[in-house]
Write an enzyme that holds these catalytic residues in place. Structure first.
Site: not given
Ligand code: THU
Length: 139
Positions: A48, A50, A59, A61, A92
């Site tokens: 991920n 940000e 994310c 994935e 998600c």
């Molecule tokens: N996140 C992912 O990388 N994958 C997911 O399927 C769920 C959420 C990340 C996004 C964000 O950086 C952190 O997790 C919290 O939501």
């Protein structure tokens, strides 16, 4: 579920763990790694990423599958998501839609954590009746 060998699962878990170590998550501190097996037998990974403008976060994935596409692979037979959470992390909703774009309905999606706990689904279990490229054919 499509047949993924045990050694391929182990390699995917290691790659996803590697992705996890690269996560850029200073705002949530929720680190996620992902790794996908291409139908050609290659492994790609992601984490991920940000942003100070929080909504721009991508994310693990989606970054993982994009990494595959960038390296010339557009079909994947499995994706593994790695976190250090006691409660395993499912993809998600946005990631489910992107997974549907590139993995078959019976392909493997697996969540794994630092304890090596595992939970698995098929793509279809995570997003039944999905909107897919086939739905665009009647345009
Ligand atoms: N996140 C992912 O990388 N994958 C997911 O399927 C769920 C959420 C990340 C996004 C964000 O950086 C952190 O997790 C919290 O939501």
């Amino acid at each position: 579920m499509s047949n993924i060998k045990d050694n391929e699962i182990s390699a995917l878990v290691e790659a996803a763990k590697d992705g996890f170590a690269k996560a850029y998550a200073p705002y949530s501190n929720f680190h996620v790694g992902a790794a996908a097996l291409t139908t050609n037998g290659n492994i790609v990974k992601g984490c991920n990423v940000e942003n100070a403008s929080y909504g721009l976060t991508v994310c693990a994935e989606r970054n993982c599958l994009a990494q595959g596409v960038i390296s010339g692979e557009q079909a994947f037979s499995a994706i593994v998501i790695y976190t250090n959470q006691e409660k395993l992390t499912p993809p998600c909703g946005a990631c489910r839609q992107v997974i549907v774009e590139f993995l078959a309905p019976d392909a493997l999606v697996m969540a794994v954590n630092h304890n090596n706990d595992k939970k698995q689904w098929t793509v279809n279990q995570l997003l039944p009746d999905a909107f897919t490229p086939k739905d665009l054919l009647e345009l």
